[in-house]
Design an enzyme around this catalytic site. Structure first.
Site, PDB file in Angstrom:
ATOM      1  N   ASP A  33       6.164  26.663  13.609  1.00  0.00           N
ATOM      2  CA  ASP A  33       6.766  26.685  14.946  1.00  0.00           C
ATOM      3  C   ASP A  33       8.231  27.251  14.626  1.00  0.00           C
ATOM      4  O   ASP A  33       9.138  26.633  15.246  1.00  0.00           O
ATOM      5  CB  ASP A  33       6.924  25.271  15.513  1.00  0.00           C
ATOM      6  N   GLN A  45       0.871  -1.266  -0.016  1.00  0.00           N
ATOM      7  CA  GLN A  45      -0.120   0.091   0.146  1.00  0.00           C
ATOM      8  C   GLN A  45       0.786   1.350  -0.097  1.00  0.00           C
ATOM      9  O   GLN A  45       1.965   1.171   0.643  1.00  0.00           O
ATOM     10  CB  GLN A  45      -1.127   0.065   1.322  1.00  0.00           C
ATOM     11  N   GLY A  47       9.209  23.061  12.124  1.00  0.00           N
ATOM     12  CA  GLY A  47      10.241  23.660  12.804  1.00  0.00           C
ATOM     13  C   GLY A  47      10.605  22.976  14.176  1.00  0.00           C
ATOM     14  O   GLY A  47      10.842  22.056  14.323  1.00  0.00           O
ATOM     15  N   GLY A  48      10.145  23.664  15.219  1.00  0.00           N
ATOM     16  CA  GLY A  48      10.285  23.213  16.495  1.00  0.00           C
ATOM     17  C   GLY A  48      11.608  23.781  16.883  1.00  0.00           C
ATOM     18  O   GLY A  48      12.476  24.581  16.362  1.00  0.00           O
ATOM     19  N   TRP A  49      12.095  23.516  18.195  1.00  0.00           N
ATOM     20  CA  TRP A  49      13.210  23.926  18.878  1.00  0.00           C
ATOM     21  C   TRP A  49      14.418  23.407  18.222  1.00  0.00           C
ATOM     22  O   TRP A  49      15.556  24.236  17.856  1.00  0.00           O
ATOM     23  CB  TRP A  49      13.301  23.394  20.353  1.00  0.00           C
ATOM     24  N   THR A  50      14.542  22.314  17.597  1.00  0.00           N
ATOM     25  CA  THR A  50      15.632  21.815  17.024  1.00  0.00           C
ATOM     26  C   THR A  50      15.630  21.896  15.488  1.00  0.00           C
ATOM     27  O   THR A  50      16.486  21.310  14.739  1.00  0.00           O
ATOM     28  CB  THR A  50      15.943  20.268  17.390  1.00  0.00           C
ATOM     29  N   ASP A 106       1.012  24.725  10.845  1.00  0.00           N
ATOM     30  CA  ASP A 106       1.274  25.298  12.047  1.00  0.00           C
ATOM     31  C   ASP A 106       2.836  25.766  11.795  1.00  0.00           C
ATOM     32  O   ASP A 106       3.653  24.816  11.762  1.00  0.00           O
ATOM     33  CB  ASP A 106       1.130  24.340  13.278  1.00  0.00           C
ATOM     34  N   TYR A 154       4.435  27.473  29.252  1.00  0.00           N
ATOM     35  CA  TYR A 154       5.020  26.378  30.021  1.00  0.00           C
ATOM     36  C   TYR A 154       6.823  26.755  29.658  1.00  0.00           C
ATOM     37  O   TYR A 154       6.879  27.569  28.913  1.00  0.00           O
ATOM     38  CB  TYR A 154       4.724  24.910  29.475  1.00  0.00           C
ATOM     39  N   ASP A 155       7.598  26.173  30.324  1.00  0.00           N
ATOM     40  CA  ASP A 155       9.022  26.377  30.401  1.00  0.00           C
ATOM     41  C   ASP A 155       9.239  28.022  30.756  1.00  0.00           C
ATOM     42  O   ASP A 155       9.985  28.565  30.403  1.00  0.00           O
ATOM     43  CB  ASP A 155       9.422  26.311  29.018  1.00  0.00           C
ATOM     44  N   GLU A 185      11.075  28.707  16.275  1.00  0.00           N
ATOM     45  CA  GLU A 185      11.723  29.231  17.449  1.00  0.00           C
ATOM     46  C   GLU A 185      13.012  29.686  17.477  1.00  0.00           C
ATOM     47  O   GLU A 185      14.164  29.048  17.535  1.00  0.00           O
ATOM     48  CB  GLU A 185      11.626  27.856  18.363  1.00  0.00           C
ATOM     49  N   TRP A 198       1.133  20.393  25.085  1.00  0.00           N
ATOM     50  CA  TRP A 198       2.338  20.038  24.678  1.00  0.00           C
ATOM     51  C   TRP A 198       2.731  18.874  25.705  1.00  0.00           C
ATOM     52  O   TRP A 198       2.998  19.241  26.921  1.00  0.00           O
ATOM     53  CB  TRP A 198       3.607  20.904  24.496  1.00  0.00           C
TER      54      TRP A 198
END
Length: 423
Positions: free
Chosen positions: A188, A110, A136-139, A186, A262-263, A190, A403
């Site tokens: 992200d 499939q 994206g994201g932090w890393t 979305d 948060y954080d 950062e 998160w």
């Protein structure tokens, strides 16, 4: 404070909020009348060591209580295009029956497998559930600045993102094999214009270029599908807001934005503190004092409409060890991060909920922590999230974002607390 007091406080907040903005109690989570966004991030890599699969969102009961799932993360590469961090997890891995949403294993040959096929199955079961690809994201934000530097670069990045994730033209698969998985994108990044992960490319012009990219991405997304949704994750610190975001313009282009709740303090600091306190703690010895409420006010004063602000909440805690007993461990020097399952100083709610130690609740800040004489953990539980949900409702905000969903327990206790108020 003892847990019953917090529940009494939460009940008072909720009663006021429900009276002020009542909605039909019978409204379904998946109905168009649903006023509040209930977003949760699903992490791509959770299928490995964490053994958390798309199916688990259904089995726990979380999926039926969410409006959006953000899939983390898609990559913005050095070449200025969208790509996958892990194609095996995303669409190549054959999912066995016991991990499949519908109990049916991926068949040999499939086209679409992996998490993406499972997300498609989850949407089939919950037709009103929206799934967005988070970029994206932090890393994964290193090359965002380069990728949006010029009009040509912005158009190139937007086109590649729409082609890969919305049109579903996945490498190595038939054209359109991944179509219908994602309902939007979305962002992200950062962070535009300010420090994020070590090595990120940063420019002063990131602030303007972010707005221009959002506008270009929105234009191309609407050309493909006028109903596609565009959101972004935005920081708590006012210095980062001002360095990277034209708030009024950006919110005008987005369906909504999730803001960091948060954080606010963590184990990069040498003393204990609140991970996600709702209100500012007057005892906070730091020169800049963070809270969810302060962050919301920062966006409102910069022109963000309340109904588009979706408040981030954690399904994990920040923890320190070697903490002295003064003030029940709060704002005390620490020897370092406490041991965690996946990273030092970080632990899932589902683990912390069963961890021994005494729990303290501060009604003035809407925060709780666990202290056992050595380790100090700041985290949210269902009671603190009831208070946050009441705040969101009273303020007329857009909803909540978690998160990340794998940190919730097997009964979706955190998700359920938010759902009980934000519907």
């Amino acid at each position: 404070m003892r847990r019953p007091l917090l529940h009494l406080f939460a009940s008072a907040v909720l009663a006021a909020g429900l009276a002020a903005v009542a909605v039909p109690a019978q409204a379904s989570v998946t109905q168009p009348e649903d006023r509040f966004k209930r977003v949760a991030y699903f992490i791509q890599w959770g299928i490995y060591g964490r053994n958390y699969h798309v199916r688990d969102m259904d089995v726990s009961g979380a999926a039926k209580k969410l409006t959006h799932v953000n899939y983390a993360f898609g990559n913005v590469g050095e070449d200025g295009t969208c790509s996958s961090f892990d194609a095996w997890a995303d669409w190549q891995r054959p999912v066995p029956a016991e991990q499949s949403v519908d109990g049916v294993a991926d068949a040999a040959g499939q086209a679409l497998n992996g998490n993406l096929n499972q997300l498609k199955k989850l949407k089939g079961k919950y037709p009103k559930l929206k799934v967005l690809i988070s970029l994206g994201g932090w890393t994964g934000s290193k090359y965002f600045s380069d990728a949006v530097l010029t009009a040509e670069a912005r158009a190139k990045l937007a086109s590649s993102c729409v082609d890969l994730w919305l049109k579903g033209n996945l490498p190595g698969l038939p054209a359109g094999a991944g179509a219908g998985v994602f309902d939007g994108i979305d962002l992200d990044w950062e962070w535009p214009g300010s420090e994020g992960n070590a090595g990120n490319v940063i420019r002063p012009e990131d602030k303007r270029n972010f707005t221009l990219f959002v506008a270009e991405l929105r234009r191309q997304m609407r050309e493909f599908d006028s109903k596609s949704q565009l959101t972004a994750f935005l920081p708590a610190a006012e210095a980062k807001i001002d360095a990277g975001f034209e708030v009024r313009q950006v919110f005008g282009l987005l369906d909504f934005a999730t803001v960091q709740g948060y954080d606010l303090h963590g184990t990069w600091e040498s003393r204990t503190g609140h991970n996600g306190n709702l209100f500012t703690d007057r005892k906070d010895p730091n020169p800049v004092k963070y809270s969810v409420d302060a962050t919301v006010k920062a966006y409102l004063t910069r022109g963000a409409p309340a109904k588009k602000i979706v408040v981030g909440v954690p399904a994990y805690g920040q923890g320190w060890m070697g903490v002295g007993a003064a003030d029940r461990g709060l704002w005390q020097p620490a020897a370092g991060p406490a041991p965690g399952t996946w990273a030092a100083g970080n632990e899932d709610y589902k683990v912390l909920a069963a961890k021994p130690g005494k729990r303290y609740y501060d009604l003035l800040t809407g925060a709780q922590w666990l202290y056992d004489g050595n380790e100090f953990w700041s985290y949210d539980d269902p009671a603190t999230l009831l208070v946050k949900a009441g705040y969101i409702r009273l303020k007329g905000l857009g909803g909540s974002m978690m998160w990340s969903i794998d940190g919730d327990d097997g009964k979706a206790s955190l998700t359920s607390a938010l759902y009980s108020v934000l519907r």
